[in-house]
Design a protein around this motif. Structure first.
Motif, short mmCIF file in Angstrom:
data_model
loop_
_atom_site.label_atom_id
_atom_site.label_comp_id
_atom_site.label_asym_id
_atom_site.label_seq_id
_atom_site.Cartn_x
_atom_site.Cartn_y
_atom_site.Cartn_z
N GLY A 4 -4.77 6.70 21.28
CA GLY A 4 -3.88 6.32 20.19
C GLY A 4 -2.56 5.70 20.61
N TRP A 5 -2.18 5.86 21.87
CA TRP A 5 -0.89 5.35 22.34
C TRP A 5 -1.05 3.93 22.88
N THR A 6 -0.04 3.11 22.64
CA THR A 6 -0.03 1.74 23.14
C THR A 6 1.30 1.45 23.82
N ALA A 7 1.27 0.52 24.76
CA ALA A 7 2.49 0.09 25.45
C ALA A 7 3.20 -0.93 24.56
N ARG A 8 4.52 -0.78 24.43
CA ARG A 8 5.35 -1.68 23.63
C ARG A 8 6.64 -1.94 24.40
N ASP A 9 6.74 -3.11 25.02
CA ASP A 9 7.94 -3.50 25.75
C ASP A 9 8.33 -2.40 26.74
N LYS A 10 9.43 -1.70 26.52
CA LYS A 10 9.89 -0.65 27.43
C LYS A 10 9.65 0.73 26.84
N SER A 11 8.55 0.86 26.08
CA SER A 11 8.25 2.13 25.43
C SER A 11 6.74 2.27 25.24
N ILE A 12 6.35 3.45 24.77
CA ILE A 12 4.98 3.66 24.31
C ILE A 12 5.07 4.14 22.87
N GLU A 13 4.02 3.85 22.09
CA GLU A 13 4.10 4.09 20.66
C GLU A 13 2.75 4.55 20.12
N ARG A 14 2.84 5.38 19.08
CA ARG A 14 1.62 5.78 18.36
C ARG A 14 1.95 5.90 16.88
N VAL A 15 1.04 5.42 16.05
CA VAL A 15 1.20 5.48 14.60
C VAL A 15 0.21 6.51 14.05
N PHE A 16 0.71 7.36 13.17
CA PHE A 16 -0.10 8.39 12.52
C PHE A 16 -0.06 8.15 11.02
N GLN A 17 -1.18 8.39 10.35
CA GLN A 17 -1.21 8.24 8.90
C GLN A 17 -1.72 9.52 8.28
N HIS A 27 12.86 16.39 25.18
CA HIS A 27 12.59 14.95 25.27
C HIS A 27 12.14 14.52 23.88
N HIS A 28 12.92 13.66 23.25
CA HIS A 28 12.77 13.39 21.82
C HIS A 28 12.30 11.97 21.54
N PRO A 29 11.24 11.84 20.74
CA PRO A 29 10.77 10.50 20.36
C PRO A 29 11.67 9.90 19.28
N ASP A 30 11.66 8.58 19.20
CA ASP A 30 12.22 7.92 18.03
C ASP A 30 11.15 8.05 16.96
N ILE A 31 11.56 8.42 15.76
CA ILE A 31 10.62 8.69 14.67
C ILE A 31 10.95 7.77 13.49
N LEU A 32 9.95 7.02 13.06
CA LEU A 32 10.07 6.17 11.88
C LEU A 32 9.08 6.68 10.84
N ILE A 33 9.59 7.03 9.66
CA ILE A 33 8.75 7.54 8.59
C ILE A 33 8.70 6.51 7.47
N ASN A 34 7.49 6.06 7.14
CA ASN A 34 7.26 5.16 6.02
C ASN A 34 6.25 5.83 5.10
N TYR A 35 6.75 6.62 4.17
CA TYR A 35 5.96 7.39 3.22
C TYR A 35 4.94 8.26 3.94
N ASN A 36 3.69 7.80 4.10
CA ASN A 36 2.67 8.64 4.73
C ASN A 36 2.33 8.19 6.15
N ARG A 37 3.10 7.24 6.67
CA ARG A 37 2.90 6.76 8.05
C ARG A 37 4.09 7.17 8.90
N VAL A 38 3.78 7.68 10.08
CA VAL A 38 4.82 8.09 11.03
C VAL A 38 4.57 7.35 12.33
N THR A 39 5.58 6.63 12.80
CA THR A 39 5.50 5.95 14.08
C THR A 39 6.39 6.69 15.07
N LEU A 40 5.80 7.11 16.18
CA LEU A 40 6.56 7.77 17.24
C LEU A 40 6.67 6.80 18.41
#
Length: 95
Positions: free
Chosen positions: A20-33, A56-69
């Motif tokens: 589920g994790w992908t490389a993004r520039d200088k980070s890694i990311e996973r989207v959960f629904q 160690h804390h992820p950046d968290i983006l919440i869009n209603y029912n989707r969470v991007t870490l």
């Protein structure tokens, strides 16, 4: 505490073991629904507890029912083993 930044090859290899994790520039990311906002928030709270325990804390983006870490080691300027370990802990929380 700064760690060595991983190169793209090292990140790619590590992500082979982190579904589920992908490389993004200088980070890694996973989207959960989730089914709804409440489910997304329950998940975020579980992740917050794991992040506090690991300090160690992820950046968290919440869009209603989707969470991007997004994970990066800001002090090192990129992805380190700390991020890989935290992604593994998050995957354990997800089950």
């Amino acid at each position: 505490m700064s760690s060595s930044i991983l190169n793209l090859s090292e990140i790619t290899e590590a992500l082979n073991n982190l579904p589920g994790w992908t490389a993004r520039d200088k980070s890694i990311e996973r989207v959960f629904q989730f089914k709804d906002f409440a489910g997304a928030m329950e998940f975020v709270n579980r992740i917050a507890a794991a992040a506090e325990a690991a300090n160690h804390h992820p950046d968290i983006l919440i869009n209603y029912n989707r969470v991007t870490l997004t994970l990066t080691s800001h002090d090192a300027g990129g992805v380190t083993q700390r991020d890989i370990r935290m992604a593994g802990k998050i995957n354990q929380v997800v089950g």
